[in-house]
Design a protein around this motif. Sequence first.
Motif, PDB file in Angstrom:
ATOM      1  N   VAL B 102       0.833  -1.212   0.000  1.00 52.14           N
ATOM      2  CA  VAL B 102       0.000   0.000   0.000  1.00 52.14           C
ATOM      3  C   VAL B 102       0.861   1.252   0.000  1.00 52.14           C
ATOM      4  CG1 VAL B 102      -1.679   1.303   1.336  1.00 52.14           C
ATOM      5  CG2 VAL B 102      -1.937  -1.149   1.107  1.00 52.14           C
ATOM      6  N   ILE B 103       1.862   1.272   0.898  1.00 48.40           N
ATOM      7  CA  ILE B 103       2.707   2.464   1.005  1.00 48.40           C
ATOM      8  C   ILE B 103       3.450   2.715  -0.298  1.00 48.40           C
ATOM      9  CG2 ILE B 103       4.709   3.450   2.165  1.00 48.40           C
ATOM     10  CD1 ILE B 103       3.781   1.959   4.681  1.00 48.40           C
ATOM     11  N   SER B 104       4.033   1.624  -0.881  1.00 51.45           N
ATOM     12  CA  SER B 104       4.825   1.866  -2.086  1.00 51.45           C
ATOM     13  C   SER B 104       3.927   2.271  -3.251  1.00 51.45           C
ATOM     14  CB  SER B 104       5.683   0.658  -2.445  1.00 51.45           C
ATOM     15  OG  SER B 104       4.907  -0.475  -2.573  1.00 51.45           O
ATOM     16  N   PHE B 105       2.659   1.795  -3.264  1.00 56.63           N
ATOM     17  CA  PHE B 105       1.748   2.232  -4.330  1.00 56.63           C
ATOM     18  C   PHE B 105       1.491   3.729  -4.247  1.00 56.63           C
ATOM     19  CE2 PHE B 105      -2.616   3.051  -5.813  1.00 56.63           C
ATOM     20  CZ  PHE B 105      -2.446   2.718  -7.146  1.00 56.63           C
ATOM     21  N   PHE B 106       1.162   4.221  -3.042  1.00 51.31           N
ATOM     22  CA  PHE B 106       0.825   5.639  -2.928  1.00 51.31           C
ATOM     23  C   PHE B 106       2.049   6.523  -3.119  1.00 51.31           C
ATOM     24  CE2 PHE B 106      -3.048   3.960  -0.945  1.00 51.31           C
ATOM     25  CZ  PHE B 106      -3.949   4.622  -1.761  1.00 51.31           C
ATOM     26  N   ILE B 107       3.202   6.040  -2.668  1.00 56.29           N
ATOM     27  CA  ILE B 107       4.407   6.840  -2.886  1.00 56.29           C
ATOM     28  C   ILE B 107       4.755   6.900  -4.366  1.00 56.29           C
ATOM     29  CG2 ILE B 107       6.906   6.854  -2.478  1.00 56.29           C
ATOM     30  CD1 ILE B 107       6.352   6.396   0.388  1.00 56.29           C
ATOM     31  N   ALA B 108       4.503   5.777  -5.087  1.00 57.10           N
ATOM     32  CA  ALA B 108       4.763   5.778  -6.526  1.00 57.10           C
ATOM     33  C   ALA B 108       3.848   6.749  -7.252  1.00 57.10           C
ATOM     34  CB  ALA B 108       4.588   4.372  -7.090  1.00 57.10           C
ATOM     35  N   LEU B 109       2.628   6.953  -6.722  1.00 56.93           N
ATOM     36  CA  LEU B 109       1.732   7.913  -7.357  1.00 56.93           C
ATOM     37  C   LEU B 109       2.242   9.341  -7.177  1.00 56.93           C
ATOM     38  CD1 LEU B 109      -1.874   6.699  -6.491  1.00 56.93           C
ATOM     39  CD2 LEU B 109      -0.581   6.373  -8.585  1.00 56.93           C
ATOM     40  N   ILE B 110       2.873   9.582  -6.023  1.00 59.06           N
ATOM     41  CA  ILE B 110       3.285  10.955  -5.715  1.00 59.06           C
ATOM     42  C   ILE B 110       4.617  11.299  -6.383  1.00 59.06           C
ATOM     43  CG2 ILE B 110       3.879  12.555  -3.862  1.00 59.06           C
ATOM     44  CD1 ILE B 110       2.105  10.761  -2.037  1.00 59.06           C
ATOM     45  N   PHE B 111       5.622  10.387  -6.215  1.00 61.05           N
ATOM     46  CA  PHE B 111       6.974  10.724  -6.652  1.00 61.05           C
ATOM     47  C   PHE B 111       7.248  10.257  -8.074  1.00 61.05           C
ATOM     48  CE2 PHE B 111       7.344  10.655  -2.046  1.00 61.05           C
ATOM     49  CZ  PHE B 111       7.988  11.848  -1.831  1.00 61.05           C
ATOM     50  N   ARG B 112       8.270  10.889  -8.673  1.00 56.94           N
ATOM     51  CA  ARG B 112       8.740  10.441  -9.985  1.00 56.94           C
ATOM     52  C   ARG B 112      10.088   9.743  -9.788  1.00 56.94           C
ATOM     53  NH1 ARG B 112       6.700  12.327 -14.218  1.00 56.94           N
ATOM     54  NH2 ARG B 112       4.927  13.699 -14.066  1.00 56.94           N
ATOM     55  N   PRO B 113      10.410   8.776 -10.679  1.00 56.79           N
ATOM     56  CA  PRO B 113      11.713   8.117 -10.536  1.00 56.79           C
ATOM     57  C   PRO B 113      12.854   9.092 -10.757  1.00 56.79           C
ATOM     58  CG  PRO B 113      10.613   7.448 -12.551  1.00 56.79           C
ATOM     59  CD  PRO B 113       9.618   8.200 -11.751  1.00 56.79           C
ATOM     60  N   LYS B 114      13.842   9.026  -9.841  1.00 57.37           N
ATOM     61  CA  LYS B 114      15.015   9.898  -9.983  1.00 57.37           C
ATOM     62  C   LYS B 114      16.059   9.190 -10.844  1.00 57.37           C
ATOM     63  CE  LYS B 114      13.819  13.358  -7.378  1.00 57.37           C
ATOM     64  NZ  LYS B 114      13.035  12.968  -6.234  1.00 57.37           N
ATOM     65  N   ASN B 115      17.023   9.901 -11.250  1.00 58.01           N
ATOM     66  CA  ASN B 115      18.150   9.505 -12.117  1.00 58.01           C
ATOM     67  C   ASN B 115      17.733   9.489 -13.583  1.00 58.01           C
ATOM     68  OD1 ASN B 115      17.460   6.857 -13.239  1.00 58.01           O
ATOM     69  ND2 ASN B 115      18.052   5.944 -11.290  1.00 58.01           N
TER      70      ASN B 115
END
Lengths: 146, 115
Positions: B102-115
């Motif tokens: 659940v946490i990684s799903f919502f964080i993936a919605l908010i953040f963009r991949p770096k690098n």
Amino acid sequence: MRDKKYQEIVDKHKPKENRISNMIIAFIVGGIIGLIGNLLVDLYTYFFHISTTEAGVCMIVTLIFIACLLTGLGVFDLLVKKGKMGFIIPITGFAHSMQSAILDYKKEGPVYGFGANMFKLAGSVILYGVVSAYVFGLIRYLFFGG
Amino acid sequence: MYVLSFLFCGFLCLIAQIIIDNTKLSAGHITSIFVSLGAFLDIFDIYDKIVSCVGGGALVPITSFGHSLIHAALDRAQESGFFGLAMGMFDLTATGITAAIVISFFIALIFRPKN
């Protein structure tokens, strides 16, 4: 012959990783994370009056949340570069593998992108965990009576 | 307790670091091995003893994931017999896995991949 010579030159110029300092760094970083885990369990039992088992679960959720957040911010990869296995062996590594897989495949869409690839790395942990727990559990159940 | 947590967790990371520096195994191999190791140690109740003397620090490494799996399976097997092994497998670890998903799903919605 040429290959051998080439290999010698490559070996000479390869940066030597200092194994001893790597070991010490991993030991200290891992130890600090274990210390934080123990501190959180004590804090949760003290402030929320819950049993140690429940406090342990809450502690793991907290660590997973921190690891996911740091991965989302892009900090965790830098930490792994510095702290080596100290960050991978604790549960933070599990959360990190999931979070980085989901971020990597975000571009390819919600279903075939990160939905399908989410467990790419964490899947092996779950697979071998479940299989070994089942086999060893069966052994203990049959021979030692559970 | 705090000193023991530090030493135990640090010791496991130290072993992992030695393995990764001196062999060709990757981090994925090592975490899989450690999970199986945690489950293996519970055949003879060793990990339960470690948890009771080390405290919270023993729950942090990935070995405790294997330990919780086999522990929950055996607890349910006590109640409902042979099939309890499969029924209770995820009783203790379900919280961790659910939280991670659940946490990684919502964080993936908010953040963009770096690098």
